[in-house]
Design a protein around this motif. Structure first.
Motif, short mmCIF file in Angstrom:
data_model
loop_
_atom_site.label_atom_id
_atom_site.label_comp_id
_atom_site.label_asym_id
_atom_site.label_seq_id
_atom_site.Cartn_x
_atom_site.Cartn_y
_atom_site.Cartn_z
N ALA A 21 0.81 -1.15 -0.42
CA ALA A 21 -0.13 0.26 -0.23
C ALA A 21 0.60 0.91 0.25
N ALA A 22 2.07 1.40 0.85
CA ALA A 22 2.73 1.95 1.28
C ALA A 22 3.65 2.84 -0.21
N ALA A 23 3.79 1.35 -0.97
CA ALA A 23 4.26 1.70 -2.73
C ALA A 23 3.73 2.44 -3.75
N ARG A 24 2.45 2.58 -3.56
CA ARG A 24 1.21 3.42 -3.99
C ARG A 24 1.44 4.88 -4.33
N SER A 25 2.73 4.98 -4.17
CA SER A 25 3.44 7.03 -4.22
C SER A 25 4.54 7.19 -5.48
N ASP A 26 4.35 8.12 -5.11
CA ASP A 26 5.19 8.66 -5.77
C ASP A 26 6.31 8.83 -5.99
N MET A 27 6.72 8.60 -4.10
CA MET A 27 8.19 9.09 -3.41
C MET A 27 7.89 8.17 -2.27
N LEU A 28 9.26 7.34 -1.61
CA LEU A 28 8.81 6.31 -0.66
C LEU A 28 10.30 6.13 0.05
N LEU A 29 9.77 6.95 1.49
CA LEU A 29 11.03 6.69 2.59
C LEU A 29 10.44 5.45 3.60
N CYS A 30 11.85 4.58 3.63
CA CYS A 30 11.68 3.52 4.51
C CYS A 30 11.77 3.83 5.77
N VAL A 31 11.63 3.43 6.62
CA VAL A 31 11.82 3.48 7.77
C VAL A 31 11.74 3.36 9.17
N TYR A 32 13.05 2.99 10.44
CA TYR A 32 12.69 1.60 10.98
C TYR A 32 13.32 2.87 12.31
N VAL A 33 12.53 2.85 13.22
CA VAL A 33 12.54 3.88 14.52
C VAL A 33 13.46 2.41 15.56
N VAL A 34 14.82 2.48 15.91
CA VAL A 34 15.50 1.83 17.08
C VAL A 34 15.01 2.68 18.30
N ASP A 35 13.89 2.32 18.93
CA ASP A 35 13.74 3.52 20.49
C ASP A 35 14.87 3.50 21.91
N PRO A 36 15.63 4.56 21.57
CA PRO A 36 16.27 4.11 23.48
C PRO A 36 15.88 4.06 24.06
N ARG A 37 14.87 3.57 24.78
CA ARG A 37 13.78 2.95 25.87
C ARG A 37 13.33 1.75 25.45
N TRP A 38 13.98 0.87 24.74
CA TRP A 38 14.18 -0.53 25.10
C TRP A 38 14.77 -0.90 25.80
N PHE A 39 16.39 -0.42 25.48
CA PHE A 39 17.59 -0.76 26.71
C PHE A 39 17.90 -0.33 27.58
N ALA A 40 16.86 0.80 28.32
CA ALA A 40 16.52 1.29 29.91
C ALA A 40 16.10 -0.07 30.51
N THR A 41 16.25 -0.47 32.23
CA THR A 41 15.89 -1.13 32.50
C THR A 41 14.52 -0.28 32.89
N GLY A 42 12.98 -1.49 33.67
CA GLY A 42 12.21 -0.56 33.61
C GLY A 42 11.88 -1.05 35.31
N GLY A 43 10.78 -0.70 35.30
CA GLY A 43 9.72 -1.42 36.55
C GLY A 43 9.92 -2.53 36.89
N LEU A 44 10.19 -3.57 36.04
CA LEU A 44 9.83 -4.60 36.67
C LEU A 44 11.27 -5.58 36.29
N GLN A 45 12.15 -4.65 36.53
CA GLN A 45 13.67 -4.92 36.52
C GLN A 45 14.45 -5.57 35.74
N SER A 46 13.67 -5.00 34.10
CA SER A 46 13.81 -6.31 32.88
C SER A 46 13.73 -4.99 32.48
N LYS A 47 14.81 -4.92 31.20
CA LYS A 47 15.04 -3.93 29.73
C LYS A 47 14.13 -4.83 28.82
N ALA A 48 13.50 -3.68 28.31
CA ALA A 48 12.76 -4.03 27.14
C ALA A 48 13.25 -4.90 25.85
#
Length: 441
Positions: A21-48
């Motif tokens: 569906a996204a390819a039905r465009s004039d131009m296409l920007l393909c993006v992946y976002v790495v969220d820094p919060r994934w690598f922080a220890t959370g309230g349940l003593q583990s990282k995402a």
């Protein structure tokens, strides 16, 4: 129109309706976002996200980028919160539409809504690429998803369909050009750690498709899957497709169609059915997560059953480090910590021990699995932990395995326990007192 395609858990070109569906465009920007919060220890003593899954994910991203380049595209890997990254890219490149796959999980839903509010002039579209069925093809409204898997399975099987065939597409062969190739900040991502043990899992679409062909059509492992799937430590005893499915390198509909092809070409038996049966479990928990939202993460689960609210820090630490009084549990936890993977049988045993023998809040175990597993999937992980803890989709309530009996049945010679160091030198007993104990709020 210029479109931003936000890759998430769909790191592939085959059977990707959202990318089509996204390819039905004039131009296409393909993006992946790495969220820094994934690598922080959370309230349940583990990282995402822990090191094993991060390594597999990075391999998958590099494989995806290699696949995009022959089509004149590249993957823009951004390190930062999506709520910040996506608007910056939209404004910088005159993006009129943002497309992604529909995801379960409350954080993912909240991010999507926040982006829509921040970019009122932008079109936002989601497509169902992670499941066997689209929501519209389910045999019931999502709000009426059955409370148990058995009820769900029976209703699905009555339809005579194993997946939404009309949604399945072949591999894309062309994509519109990108609006230039903006520099990304992938260099700010955490380093990729070296594995402790040689791993047989390699991230990426081709690796996932190769494993699918190997298990079905080369080794014919599917033909004996029901008899071998409970093995604790054998590569070909089970399909091992879950890491590629969890990261979207492999389409679940591709797997379902391959099973049907094998049954047409080779044989159809209880084992071939059972592999699809396991895909259906995964499907159930996908929709279970979407239906129940935040209740997927509550201590009392979707059933609102009260669970113990005391946390024993020393027991949790011993479980994570494979230092309990239960050798079969220790071996599995050592394997998990060192490789990022354990069998389905091992997951049930260590979860049962966590909830029953150790008397711990199941959410802490689920969060540790989330950090460690390369095949972490929000619905399957938290849904299965609720199931074992008696607060989820199990009509029988709390389940407890006899660990000694299970060890004798699945590791009679102690090979698995010996290989993964299950006999702790100084195991932590249940009655050890530790100043780290604290009540849960």
């Amino acid at each position: 129109m210029q479109t931003l395609y936000w890759f998430t858990r769909d790191l592939r070109l085959h059977d990707n309706a959202a990318l089509l569906a996204a390819a039905r465009s004039d131009m296409l920007l393909c993006v992946y976002v790495v969220d820094p919060r994934w690598f922080a220890t959370g309230g349940l003593q583990s990282k995402a996200m822990g090191s094993h899954r991060w390594r597999f994910l990075w391999q998958s991203l590099m494989a995806l980028e290699r696949s995009l380049r022959p089509m004149g595209q590249r993957l823009h890997i951004a390190f930062g919160p999506p709520e910040q990254v996506i608007p910056e890219l939209v404004h910088a490149h005159g993006i009129g539409r943002v497309v992604r796959s529909r995801l379960p999980g409350t954080e993912e839903a909240a991010q999507w809504q926040a982006l829509k509010a921040a970019l009122p002039g932008t079109v936002f579209q989601q497509f169902e690429t992670l499941s066997l069925f689209t929501e519209g093809a389910l045999p019931m409204p999502l709000a009426e998803l059955p409370d148990t898997f058995s009820q769900f399975r029976k209703q699905v099987e009555k339809t005579g369909h194993r997946y939404s065939e009309q949604m399945r597409i072949r591999t894309l062969t062309a994509l519109p050009p990108a609006p230039g190739f903006p520099e990304d900040n992938r260099g700010e991502c955490p380093p990729i750690p070296e594995p402790v043990h040689p791993l047989q899992f390699t991230g990426g679409e081709d690796a996932g498709l190769n494993r699918l062909r190997e298990f079905l059509f080369i080794n014919h492992g599917i033909a004996r899957y029901k008899e071998t799937r409970n093995a604790l430590d054998s590569w070909d005893a089970s399909s091992k497709l879950s890491p590629w499915l969890a990261n979207g390198c492999l389409s679940v509909r591709e797997v379902a169609e391959s099973i049907a092809e094998y049954e047409r070409r080779e044989t159809s038996n209880e084992s071939t059915y059972w592999l699809w049966f396991e895909l259906l479990w995964r499907e159930y928990f996908f929709w279970y997560a979407l239906k129940h939202g935040a209740n997927l993460f509550r201590r009392d689960g979707v059933q609102r059953k009260r669970r113990p609210a005391t946390f024993y820090g020393h027991r949790f630490k011993a479980w994570c480090e494979g230092n309990t009084e239960y050798p079969i549990v220790n071996a599995a936890m050592n394997q998990l910590r060192e490789t990022g993977y354990i069998s389905n049988r091992a997951r049930q045993l260590v979860a049962s021990c966590f909830v029953n023998e150790l008397g711990l809040d199941w959410r802490y175990g689920a969060a540790w699995f989330q950090e460690q597993l390369i095949d972490y999937d929000v619905g399957s992980n938290y849904g299965n932990w609720q199931y074992l803890a008696g607060v989820g989709a199990d009509p029988r309530g709390l389940r407890q395995f006899n660990l000694e009996k299970q060890a004798n049945q699945y590791d009679p010679c102690g090979t698995f326990i010996d290989r993964w160091g299950g006999h702790a030198e100084q195991p932590v007993g249940l009655h050890t007192v530790d100043a780290a104990d604290w009540p849960l709020s």
